[in-house]
Design an enzyme around this catalytic site. Sequence first.
Site, short mmCIF file in Angstrom:
data_model
loop_
_atom_site.label_atom_id
_atom_site.label_comp_id
_atom_site.label_asym_id
_atom_site.label_seq_id
_atom_site.Cartn_x
_atom_site.Cartn_y
_atom_site.Cartn_z
CG ASP A 124 -1.85 -2.92 7.68
OD1 ASP A 124 -2.85 -2.79 8.43
OD2 ASP A 124 -1.63 -2.16 6.72
CE LYS A 141 -10.61 -0.49 3.25
NZ LYS A 141 -9.62 0.31 3.70
CD1 TRP A 189 -2.80 1.39 0.42
CD2 TRP A 189 -2.19 1.81 2.54
NE1 TRP A 189 -3.62 2.37 0.91
CE2 TRP A 189 -3.27 2.66 2.20
CE3 TRP A 189 -1.64 1.90 3.82
CZ2 TRP A 189 -3.81 3.57 3.10
CZ3 TRP A 189 -2.18 2.81 4.71
CH2 TRP A 189 -3.25 3.63 4.35
C1 LMR Z 1 -7.12 1.54 -0.40
O1 LMR Z 1 -5.98 1.03 -0.47
O2 LMR Z 1 -7.76 1.84 -1.40
C2 LMR Z 1 -7.73 1.77 0.95
O3 LMR Z 1 -6.90 1.27 1.94
C3 LMR Z 1 -8.14 3.16 1.14
C4 LMR Z 1 -7.00 4.10 1.30
O4 LMR Z 1 -7.01 4.86 2.27
O5 LMR Z 1 -6.10 4.12 0.45
#
Ligand code: LMR
Length: 397
Positions: A211, A246, A131
């Site tokens: 996480d 979520k 992420w």
């Molecule tokens: C995502 O990866 O789309 C979600 O975790 C929302 C975000 O805050 O990026």
Amino acid sequence: MHFDAIGRVPGDPILGLMEAYAQDPNPRKFDLGVGVYKDAQGLTPVLQSVKLAEQRLVDRQGSKTYIGGHGFAEFGRQINALVLGADSPLIAAQRVGATQTPGGTGALRLSADFIAQCLPGRGIWLSNPTWPIHETIFNIAGLKVSHYPYVGSDNRLDVEAMLAALRQVPKGDVVLLHACCHNPTGFDLSHDDWRRVLEVVRSRDLLPLIDFAYQGFGDGLEQDAWAVRLFANELPELLITSSCSKNFGLYSDRTGALIVCTRSAEKLIDVRSQLANIARNLWSTPPDHGAAVVATILGDADLKTLWADEVEGMRTRIAQLRSSLLQALEPHGLRERFAHIGEQRGMFSYTGLSPEQVKQLRDSHSVYMVGTGRANVAGIDATRLDSLAEAIAQVCK
Ligand code: LMR
């Protein structure tokens, strides 16, 4: 002027997509961008269990005074039990504590500052890819960020490469692992893979930071906690970031926790004193509402059953969307090529589409997904799967 030297930074790659999608006048657009669950009507509704809990709170809540540095104690107890299991020996031994945070992102930020301030010199290792906000959060906190491979050039999980890299990580460093529903790829480790990772973590004396943002969206609420519980039971120390965005649909209420497991009840008090101090300087005390809702639901047998059913409904719908998309791709001869969509878990699929193909999908077909080829499967409109498959086929020609 004071601000003259300030330049502009590009917008957030994921949140920016929400805006671009909203501005697109095409009525046949697809929103496969930000990780938000959508139902068959294309809405992200408030869960029924949440509505009922909120009604109770409106009737009963007598004060909105500050809730303390670690947040609402009952929320902390409930979230520990949800993540580690109500019968966890760590809970019985008082070796685990939750600090309530503004969402999972807040928990990550708190963990980053905790590592920077209390474990100076430790680097952090992130999966490649991960992420994007993992990268920036730990960078901003001043940690040295490094990567271990996760997905090979064939767009498949590469556990051997991951383990080989982890074996080279300096002793004592922190390794960030995704408990389930890996963001952005959707590829999860098997139980056997997790056991092998645990062995490397142990032999290199690494500190895992797990996480856990998608509990209930992979294989089920209990099943998704398997790796977290394995690590908590096998290791003396562990950090876990938990999100209620979520699975409770509490995206805008910013509800999460940093859960810390220590080798003794006494050490927990030391560590928690540091966390409260860091949190005080970040956001003082956390927002109350979402945590009060979660505590109300998890503390009531009927509401908890209703909620668990609702989570299961979201999970099975996403799994169904994965297989329906594959079926829709079949007439285009693309089922084999995208077979991994059926194997991945959770909201996201690393589709294997290139940045150029993603751009073409957006420019020519109003299909919005993250530039790396990450699609939010939970955003697919099931009534228009054929046109989505048609669009994908066009850019794959
Ligand atoms: C995502 O990866 O789309 C979600 O975790 C929302 C975000 O805050 O990026």
